[in-house]
Design a protein around this motif. Structure first.
Motif, PDB file in Angstrom:
ATOM      1  N   ALA A  53       0.829  -1.213   0.000  1.00 18.72           N
ATOM      2  CA  ALA A  53       0.000   0.000   0.000  1.00 18.72           C
ATOM      3  C   ALA A  53       0.863   1.262   0.000  1.00 18.72           C
ATOM      4  O   ALA A  53       0.566   2.224  -0.713  1.00 18.72           O
ATOM      5  CB  ALA A  53      -0.935  -0.007   1.205  1.00 18.72           C
ATOM      6  N   VAL A  54       1.938   1.263   0.769  1.00 19.85           N
ATOM      7  CA  VAL A  54       2.831   2.426   0.806  1.00 19.85           C
ATOM      8  C   VAL A  54       3.521   2.612  -0.543  1.00 19.85           C
ATOM      9  O   VAL A  54       3.599   3.737  -1.061  1.00 19.85           O
ATOM     10  CB  VAL A  54       3.852   2.280   1.952  1.00 19.85           C
ATOM     11  CG1 VAL A  54       4.966   3.300   1.832  1.00 19.85           C
ATOM     12  CG2 VAL A  54       3.163   2.401   3.290  1.00 19.85           C
ATOM     13  N   VAL A  55       3.997   1.532  -1.136  1.00 18.63           N
ATOM     14  CA  VAL A  55       4.654   1.626  -2.456  1.00 18.63           C
ATOM     15  C   VAL A  55       3.652   2.114  -3.506  1.00 18.63           C
ATOM     16  O   VAL A  55       3.981   2.978  -4.333  1.00 18.63           O
ATOM     17  CB  VAL A  55       5.262   0.258  -2.856  1.00 18.63           C
ATOM     18  CG1 VAL A  55       5.682   0.246  -4.311  1.00 18.63           C
ATOM     19  CG2 VAL A  55       6.443  -0.054  -1.950  1.00 18.63           C
ATOM     20  N   PHE A  56       2.434   1.606  -3.473  1.00 21.69           N
ATOM     21  CA  PHE A  56       1.413   2.052  -4.419  1.00 21.69           C
ATOM     22  C   PHE A  56       1.095   3.533  -4.220  1.00 21.69           C
ATOM     23  O   PHE A  56       0.953   4.284  -5.184  1.00 21.69           O
ATOM     24  CB  PHE A  56       0.138   1.217  -4.255  1.00 21.69           C
ATOM     25  CG  PHE A  56      -0.969   1.642  -5.162  1.00 21.69           C
ATOM     26  CD1 PHE A  56      -0.947   1.315  -6.510  1.00 21.69           C
ATOM     27  CD2 PHE A  56      -2.027   2.406  -4.686  1.00 21.69           C
ATOM     28  CE1 PHE A  56      -1.960   1.714  -7.356  1.00 21.69           C
ATOM     29  CE2 PHE A  56      -3.043   2.816  -5.517  1.00 21.69           C
ATOM     30  CZ  PHE A  56      -3.013   2.464  -6.864  1.00 21.69           C
ATOM     31  N   GLY A  57       0.997   3.971  -2.982  1.00 23.08           N
ATOM     32  CA  GLY A  57       0.717   5.387  -2.705  1.00 23.08           C
ATOM     33  C   GLY A  57       1.826   6.292  -3.199  1.00 23.08           C
ATOM     34  O   GLY A  57       1.567   7.349  -3.788  1.00 23.08           O
ATOM     35  N   LEU A  61       1.446   9.137  -6.163  1.00 23.83           N
ATOM     36  CA  LEU A  61       1.858  10.528  -5.982  1.00 23.83           C
ATOM     37  C   LEU A  61       2.882  10.948  -7.029  1.00 23.83           C
ATOM     38  O   LEU A  61       2.842  12.079  -7.531  1.00 23.83           O
ATOM     39  CB  LEU A  61       2.423  10.738  -4.578  1.00 23.83           C
ATOM     40  CG  LEU A  61       1.407  10.778  -3.453  1.00 23.83           C
ATOM     41  CD1 LEU A  61       2.111  10.863  -2.101  1.00 23.83           C
ATOM     42  CD2 LEU A  61       0.475  11.963  -3.627  1.00 23.83           C
ATOM     43  N   GLY A  62       3.799  10.057  -7.380  1.00 26.85           N
ATOM     44  CA  GLY A  62       4.790  10.366  -8.421  1.00 26.85           C
ATOM     45  C   GLY A  62       4.141  10.599  -9.778  1.00 26.85           C
ATOM     46  O   GLY A  62       4.498  11.544 -10.487  1.00 26.85           O
ATOM     47  N   TRP A  65       2.283  13.948  -9.682  1.00 23.66           N
ATOM     48  CA  TRP A  65       3.230  15.071  -9.766  1.00 23.66           C
ATOM     49  C   TRP A  65       3.745  15.241 -11.194  1.00 23.66           C
ATOM     50  O   TRP A  65       3.834  16.375 -11.691  1.00 23.66           O
ATOM     51  CB  TRP A  65       4.380  14.849  -8.795  1.00 23.66           C
ATOM     52  CG  TRP A  65       5.401  15.953  -8.865  1.00 23.66           C
ATOM     53  CD1 TRP A  65       6.604  15.940  -9.481  1.00 23.66           C
ATOM     54  CD2 TRP A  65       5.270  17.260  -8.305  1.00 23.66           C
ATOM     55  NE1 TRP A  65       7.233  17.135  -9.349  1.00 23.66           N
ATOM     56  CE2 TRP A  65       6.432  17.975  -8.626  1.00 23.66           C
ATOM     57  CE3 TRP A  65       4.273  17.889  -7.566  1.00 23.66           C
ATOM     58  CZ2 TRP A  65       6.633  19.291  -8.231  1.00 23.66           C
ATOM     59  CZ3 TRP A  65       4.483  19.199  -7.183  1.00 23.66           C
ATOM     60  CH2 TRP A  65       5.637  19.882  -7.510  1.00 23.66           C
ATOM     61  N   ALA A  66       4.060  14.149 -11.867  1.00 21.79           N
ATOM     62  CA  ALA A  66       4.562  14.239 -13.242  1.00 21.79           C
ATOM     63  C   ALA A  66       3.505  14.832 -14.176  1.00 21.79           C
ATOM     64  O   ALA A  66       3.813  15.697 -15.010  1.00 21.79           O
ATOM     65  CB  ALA A  66       4.996  12.854 -13.731  1.00 21.79           C
ATOM     66  N   TYR A  67       2.263  14.390 -14.052  1.00 24.93           N
ATOM     67  CA  TYR A  67       1.195  14.947 -14.891  1.00 24.93           C
ATOM     68  C   TYR A  67       0.924  16.412 -14.559  1.00 24.93           C
ATOM     69  O   TYR A  67       0.613  17.202 -15.448  1.00 24.93           O
ATOM     70  CB  TYR A  67      -0.085  14.125 -14.769  1.00 24.93           C
ATOM     71  CG  TYR A  67      -0.107  12.953 -15.712  1.00 24.93           C
ATOM     72  CD1 TYR A  67      -0.371  13.136 -17.055  1.00 24.93           C
ATOM     73  CD2 TYR A  67       0.154  11.670 -15.271  1.00 24.93           C
ATOM     74  CE1 TYR A  67      -0.387  12.072 -17.933  1.00 24.93           C
ATOM     75  CE2 TYR A  67       0.151  10.605 -16.131  1.00 24.93           C
ATOM     76  CZ  TYR A  67      -0.126  10.805 -17.465  1.00 24.93           C
ATOM     77  OH  TYR A  67      -0.135   9.756 -18.333  1.00 24.93           O
ATOM     78  N   TYR A  68       1.041  16.782 -13.300  1.00 19.97           N
ATOM     79  CA  TYR A  68       0.847  18.182 -12.938  1.00 19.97           C
ATOM     80  C   TYR A  68       1.942  19.048 -13.560  1.00 19.97           C
ATOM     81  O   TYR A  68       1.670  20.133 -14.068  1.00 19.97           O
ATOM     82  CB  TYR A  68       0.837  18.345 -11.421  1.00 19.97           C
ATOM     83  CG  TYR A  68       0.698  19.783 -10.984  1.00 19.97           C
ATOM     84  CD1 TYR A  68      -0.531  20.421 -11.051  1.00 19.97           C
ATOM     85  CD2 TYR A  68       1.796  20.503 -10.534  1.00 19.97           C
ATOM     86  CE1 TYR A  68      -0.666  21.736 -10.664  1.00 19.97           C
ATOM     87  CE2 TYR A  68       1.673  21.821 -10.147  1.00 19.97           C
ATOM     88  CZ  TYR A  68       0.447  22.434 -10.218  1.00 19.97           C
ATOM     89  OH  TYR A  68       0.317  23.739  -9.842  1.00 19.97           O
TER      90      TYR A  68
END
Length: 159
Positions: A53-57, A61-62, A65-68
C-alpha cells in the motif's frame, strides 16, 4: 406443556406440540490425513500488505506530480474581455493572454449563437510584449450566422 394462545379463550385443549431441547454444536472432527493439513488460526501477514500500500501510494503521488508538471500549470492564461456587436459574417473578440518573455502563444477563438452552437473558429498567434506579461488582442472570427458569444478556448505555446 404450555397451552397455545388461541383467538377463542374457551378452547384451551390445544398445545404447541412437543418441546425441543437445544443442543450445542461442536467443531467437526475429520479423520487424520484424509483432507490434508488444516491451517491453524495463526497470525495474519499484514506487513506485505502495508508495504504494498505504501509503495502504491508513493507511485500514485509520483504519477500525479509528473502529470501536474506536464499539464497542470501553464504560463498562458487567457481571459475574455468582450466582443463587439456581431454581424452575420463575423465577430470581433477582445481578449488578454499572459505570454512569457520571448515566447509566442497560439490561441483558439470560437463564436457561438444563443443555443450554444459553434458558428466559427479561428486560431491566432499572439507574440509576447517586451519583457513578457499580459497582451490585449482583438481578433476577427468569421461566422456562418449572427453570433452571440465569443470564447477563448485555449492558449498554448506555438510549436
Amino acid at each position: 406443556m404450555d397451552s397455545a394462545i388461541l383467538a377463542d379463550p374457551t378452547v384451551n385443549e390445544r398445545t404447541r406440540g412437543p418441546q425441543v431441547s437445544e443442543t450445542r454444536a461442536t467443531a467437526p472432527v475429520f479423520p487424520p490425513g484424509r483432507y490434508g493439513r488444516r491451517r491453524e488460526g495463526g497470525r495474519r501477514r499484514t506487513l506485505p500488505i502495508i508495504v504494498a500500500a505504501v509503495v502504491f501510494g508513493i507511485a500514485a503521488l509520483g504519477v500525479a506530480w509528473a502529470y501536474y508538471q506536464k499539464f497542470g500549470q501553464t504560463d498562458y492564461h487567457p481571459e475574455i474581455i468582450g466582443w463587439n456587436e456581431p454581424t452575420d459574417a463575423e465577430m470581433v473578440i477582445k481578449f488578454s493572454v499572459r505570454v512569457p518573455a520571448g515566447e509566442t502563444a497560439s490561441c483558439v477563438l470560437r463564436a457561438r449563437d444563443y443555443q450554444g452552437y459553434e458558428l466559427g473558429t479561428r486560431t491566432v498567434t499572439v507574440p509576447a510584449r517586451a519583457g513578457g506579461g499580459e497582451v490585449v488582442v482583438s481578433e476577427t472570427v468569421p461566422t456562418t450566422a449572427r453570433g452571440s458569444v465569443g470564447d477563448v478556448m485555449s492558449c498554448r505555446p506555438v510549436g
